[in-house]
Design an enzyme around this catalytic site. Structure first.
Site, PDB file in Angstrom:
ATOM      1  N   ARG A   1       0.853  -1.190   0.000  1.00 39.23           N
ATOM      2  CA  ARG A   1       0.000   0.000   0.000  1.00 39.23           C
ATOM      3  C   ARG A   1       0.887   1.237   0.000  1.00 39.23           C
ATOM      4  NH1 ARG A   1      -2.321   0.535   6.232  1.00 39.23           N
ATOM      5  NH2 ARG A   1      -0.323   0.234   7.253  1.00 39.23           N
TER       6      ARG A   1
ATOM      7  N   ASN B   1      -4.750   7.844   3.569  1.00 36.01           N
ATOM      8  CA  ASN B   1      -4.361   7.280   4.866  1.00 36.01           C
ATOM      9  C   ASN B   1      -2.905   7.610   5.142  1.00 36.01           C
ATOM     10  OD1 ASN B   1      -5.237   5.503   7.136  1.00 36.01           O
ATOM     11  ND2 ASN B   1      -3.423   4.345   6.491  1.00 36.01           N
ATOM     12  N   GLU B   2      -2.697   8.299   6.258  1.00 36.62           N
ATOM     13  CA  GLU B   2      -1.339   8.578   6.725  1.00 36.62           C
ATOM     14  C   GLU B   2      -0.415   9.025   5.591  1.00 36.62           C
ATOM     15  OE1 GLU B   2      -0.294   5.031   8.900  1.00 36.62           O
ATOM     16  OE2 GLU B   2      -1.257   5.776  10.711  1.00 36.62           O
TER      17      GLU B   2
ATOM     18  N   GLU C   1      -6.735   6.464  15.436  1.00 38.27           N
ATOM     19  CA  GLU C   1      -6.239   5.081  15.522  1.00 38.27           C
ATOM     20  C   GLU C   1      -5.295   4.938  16.709  1.00 38.27           C
ATOM     21  OE1 GLU C   1      -4.086   3.460  12.224  1.00 38.27           O
ATOM     22  OE2 GLU C   1      -5.450   4.296  10.750  1.00 38.27           O
TER      23      GLU C   1
ATOM     24  N   TRP D   1       4.050  -4.749  13.937  1.00 39.16           N
ATOM     25  CA  TRP D   1       5.063  -4.259  13.002  1.00 39.16           C
ATOM     26  C   TRP D   1       6.350  -3.816  13.696  1.00 39.16           C
ATOM     27  CZ3 TRP D   1       5.315   0.636  14.797  1.00 39.16           C
ATOM     28  CH2 TRP D   1       4.143   1.230  15.277  1.00 39.16           C
TER      29      TRP D   1
ATOM     30  N   GLU E   1      -1.858  -7.857   8.506  1.00 41.24           N
ATOM     31  CA  GLU E   1      -2.066  -7.355   9.867  1.00 41.24           C
ATOM     32  C   GLU E   1      -2.891  -8.304  10.735  1.00 41.24           C
ATOM     33  OE1 GLU E   1      -3.263  -3.232   8.807  1.00 41.24           O
ATOM     34  OE2 GLU E   1      -1.279  -2.750   9.589  1.00 41.24           O
ATOM     35  N   LYS E   2      -2.801  -9.592  10.419  1.00 40.36           N
ATOM     36  CA  LYS E   2      -3.641 -10.552  11.149  1.00 40.36           C
ATOM     37  C   LYS E   2      -3.170 -10.774  12.581  1.00 40.36           C
ATOM     38  CE  LYS E   2      -1.408 -14.249   8.486  1.00 40.36           C
ATOM     39  NZ  LYS E   2      -0.875 -13.343   7.431  1.00 40.36           N
ATOM     40  N   PHE E   3      -1.928 -10.365  12.884  1.00 37.39           N
ATOM     41  CA  PHE E   3      -1.458 -10.508  14.263  1.00 37.39           C
ATOM     42  C   PHE E   3      -1.522  -9.184  15.023  1.00 37.39           C
ATOM     43  CE2 PHE E   3       0.785 -14.007  11.994  1.00 37.39           C
ATOM     44  CZ  PHE E   3       0.015 -15.025  12.544  1.00 37.39           C
ATOM     45  N   HIS E   4      -2.166  -8.207  14.421  1.00 42.57           N
ATOM     46  CA  HIS E   4      -2.363  -6.909  15.081  1.00 42.57           C
ATOM     47  C   HIS E   4      -3.637  -7.004  15.908  1.00 42.57           C
ATOM     48  CE1 HIS E   4      -3.068  -2.614  15.564  1.00 42.57           C
ATOM     49  NE2 HIS E   4      -1.916  -2.348  14.979  1.00 42.57           N
TER      50      HIS E   4
HETATM   51  C1  GAL Z   1      -1.590   2.551  10.872  1.00 41.17           C
HETATM   52  C2  GAL Z   1      -2.431   2.408   9.607  1.00 41.17           C
HETATM   53  C3  GAL Z   1      -3.455   1.309   9.755  1.00 41.17           C
HETATM   54  C4  GAL Z   1      -2.824   0.070  10.318  1.00 41.17           C
HETATM   55  C5  GAL Z   1      -2.157   0.410  11.631  1.00 41.17           C
HETATM   56  C6  GAL Z   1      -1.518  -0.763  12.322  1.00 41.17           C
HETATM   57  O1  GAL Z   1      -0.418   3.246  10.662  1.00 41.17           O
HETATM   58  O2  GAL Z   1      -3.086   3.609   9.303  1.00 41.17           O
HETATM   59  O3  GAL Z   1      -4.035   1.042   8.490  1.00 41.17           O
HETATM   60  O4  GAL Z   1      -1.892  -0.417   9.429  1.00 41.17           O
HETATM   61  O5  GAL Z   1      -1.151   1.357  11.389  1.00 41.17           O
HETATM   62  O6  GAL Z   1      -0.854  -0.386  13.502  1.00 41.17           O
END
Ligand code: GAL
Length: 673
Positions: free
Chosen positions: A114, A152-153, A312, A320, A360-363
């Site tokens: 992305r 986004n960001e 968020e 990550w 991001e399945k482990f987030h």
């Molecule tokens: C942010 C992002 C989200 C997600 C999140 C995970 O930076 O906007 O889409 O990836 O991190 O921590």
């Protein structure tokens, strides 16, 4: 005037990124039922959905999004609707491969993640405007719509592209900024190393060079990249304002995370209707709640002190970082309410339902893989209820005690190559000074160096290498009219083109500090020095020393050893009705505190010895009343003194005198009167 608060949201915002496209429709009913159970008031939808909304060029499928928005509306949940322009569909890149960004060493990124975008690319700009228009036409007056969430960001993961379209765009930018190649030559100092340009058409982005490139060119490229990204935000925002009047437009910032230091959020704060921020705990061994407080203070500051929104953060671990610890019981609520104390109008998360697939399945998420039988879910439900108890604080503003100067342009310049020491890190100093103020229980506003500082008794300048003449005049005037200034080393050195100010360092700060610096004398890795001061107190320092020559300033601490032994280390200068302090070395935490003790005394900023370490006390005030937030980050119950009695909003109890804040808990008192 555009609206600034999410439309139709009568509570604090609570919810998260909702990605229903990752799930069969049968799951959506359960989603909204559980959202209601948790007290979710708003969700962010559609941020990464372009490929589903426009599966082929000019072919649209809005049916699923219609059903999602209607379902949310029927259940009383407001929508923060994304424009999906951070990930164009693969067909777009196959038709326009040159819209993928190029690195400084000439490699082009591929589709498959992305945020891989060239912001100068005309085809991307047209496609982004088109999908934004389509969304605004379809949903601009949808009854669920509360807020537009553009992109986004911005700025991550690609902060600048170095392709040929960017080169052409950079030349146009230079033409507007400078007019002629001669003006660029002058600003960039191209007489050095024979870099003179005969015309703007000869100029390229600062691509790969065998050794260090022109620093002023690199600095301008940062400005150009930021401005280019901002052009794209503005284009989308203006479409949304036109087609969806009355609905505020935002884009999620990452103000204090060093992963995103390529965006000048002072400039961006003026472009959005509502400032929103994403914040994640960085687990690098430091106190995460201090970085959180700093991010919240900085976000409020780029919002000009107005209410903002945490769009968020995480319910528990992220996925990550090298190691991703789970949050401890109670930590999620404490984090959320610490943001609210510092001005956020709610607490939102990434994401609602934990993904099964993808990166991001482990987030962590609000609804974990394990469902509603989990600790995280129980804490989410409790937090929803707590935020409801705090509804009345909406619209109030956080009250700050002191200011810290902050400037992204200065960082960009400071972080270029070939400086006196690579061990000097401007961000580290900003963090250290912030932490010292936090530990003295002072609430910080961040301010641009050219901003009006007259409201603050104390202004701290942690490491502002780049400072304009206007900023220098601003600080001089501030001190002359009674302010107390505390400046750390390697500040005020260069102008906006990374050229050293004329005369001795620190150019624009010489007069206000009453000194010159004859030579920088950075230390070798691991070396330390001692500075001795009032009553013979010795303080440890490292990384940096210098030869300070007082020219009106008095010496308060002196180098006891090291290259600058016998020279002033910390000085104090009375000027007009105020005082300016200078710290010429990297003091450890106790040293910073000792200097701050003296500077706050000069500034008549009261000490708070009655408050325990790691207990935050922050105030929000406004029309609905005055509120004291006490956030206990410690593992023991503490007592917090109240000047005025009041009602604690989360327990409904009366609070007076020294009231108890249990271990790990947050209390919010509406003060009487
Ligand atoms: C942010 C992002 C989200 C997600 C999140 C995970 O930076 O906007 O889409 O990836 O991190 O921590």
């Amino acid at each position: 005037m555009p609206e600034t608060a999410p439309k139709g949201l009568a509570r604090l915002a609570f919810g998260g990124d909702y990605n229903p496209e990752q799930w069969p429709e049968s799951v959506w009913q359960e989603d909204v039922r559980l959202m209601r159970e948790a007290g979710v008031s708003m969700v962010s939808v559609g941020i990464f959905s372009w490929a589903l909304l426009e599966p082929a060029p000019g072919t649209y499928d809005f049916g699923w999004l219609d059903r999602v928005l209607d379902l949310l509306h029927e259940n009383g949940i407001r929508v923060d609707l994304g424009t999906p322009t951070v990930v164009p569909p693969v067909w777009f890149f196959r038709a326009h491969p040159e819209a993928l960004p190029v690195t400084a060493d000439g490699r082009r990124y591929e589709f498959g993640s992305r945020g891989a975008l060239c912001h100068s690319n005309a085809d991307y700009r047209a496609a982004a405007a088109n999908i934004t228009t389509k969304l605004a036409e379809r949903y601009g007056d949808h009854p669920a719509l509360a807020l537009w969430h553009v992109h986004n960001e911005y700025g991550v993961p690609v902060s600048a592209c170095y392709c040929d379209s960017c080169a052409a765009h950079f030349r146009r930018w230079l033409a507007t900024e400078y007019g002629t190649a001669d003006a660029v030559n002058e600003a960039w100092g191209t007489a050095f190393w024979g870099q003179r340009y005969g015309g703007l058409d000869e100029i390229n982005p600062p691509r790969l060079t065998p050794t260090v490139g022109n620093p002023a060119q690199a600095l301008d490229y940062k400005r150009f990249a930021d401005a280019t990204i901002r052009e794209n935000f503005r284009a989308e925002r203006d479409i949304l304002h036109r087609l969806s009047p009355g609905v505020p437009v935002t884009t999620n910032f990452m103000t204090a995370l060093s992963q995103c230091d390529s965006i000048d959020y002072w400039a961006w704060g003026r472009e959005v209707d509502l400032v929103t921020n994403d914040h994640y705990l960085i687990t690098d061994g430091r106190r995460t709640h201090v970085n959180l407080a700093m991010a919240a203070d900085l976000t409020r500051s780029v919002a000009g002190g107005a209410p903002w929104l945490l769009l968020e953060h995480s319910t528990s671990g992220v996925n990550w970082q090298p190691r991703n610890p789970a949050k401890s019981p109670g930590q999620m609520a404490r984090n959320s309410l610490a943001h609210v104390a510092r001005g956020s109008e709610g607490a939102m998360f990434f994401q609602w339902r934990q993904s099964r697939r993808g990166a991001e399945k482990f987030h962590s998420a609000m609804l974990p893989h394990g469902g509603t039988g989990t600790r995280v879910w129980r804490e989410v439900v409790a937090l929803g209820a707590a935020l409801d108890d705090l509804s009345e604080i909406r619209g109030t503003r956080t009250v700050a005690d002191v200011a810290v100067l902050w400037d992204w342009h200065s960082w960009w310049a400071q972080n270029l190559e070939w400086r006196p020491s690579e061990d000097h890190d401007a961000r580290e100093r900003a963090d250290a000074f912030y932490e010292a103020l936090y530990d003295r229980h002072l609430t910080v506003d961040f301010a641009h160096p050219e901003a009006d500082l007259s409201a603050y008794p104390l202004v701290v300048v942690p490491a502002l290498y780049l400072m304009t003449e206007a900023a220098g005049r601003n600080l001089t005037q501030y001190v002359e009219s009674g302010g107390t200034l505390l400046v750390s080393y390697f500040s005020g050195i260069v102008d906006e083109h990374d050229a050293v100010h004329e005369g001795a360092c620190p150019g624009v700060l010489r007069d206000v500090l009453g000194l010159t610096v004859e030579e920088f004398a950075p230390l070798l890795k691991g070396d330390t020095v001692e500075v001795t001061g009032p009553g013979g107190t010795g303080l440890a320092a490292d990384v940096w020393t210098e030869f300070v020559v007082p020219r009106g300033a008095e010496t308060v601490w002196t180098y006891a050893d090291g290259p600058a032994a016998g020279h002033p280390a910390v000085t104090r200068h009375r000027l007009g009705a105020g005082t300016a302090w200078y710290v010429s070395t990297r003091l450890a935490a106790d040293g910073l505190d000792a200097v701050l003790a003296r500077a706050t005394e000069d500034a008549h900023v009261p000490a708070r010895p009655d408050l325990p370490r790691d207990v935050e006390v922050v105030r929000r005030t406004g029309e609905s009343g005055s509120y004291l937030f006490a956030v206990n980050h410690t593992g023991t119950d503490v007592k917090v003194p109240l000047d005025t009695p009041g009602t604690e909003l989360l327990t409904g109890e009366n609070a007076a005198g020294r009231f108890e804040v249990p271990a790990g808990a947050v209390r919010v008192v509406r003060l009487d009167g």
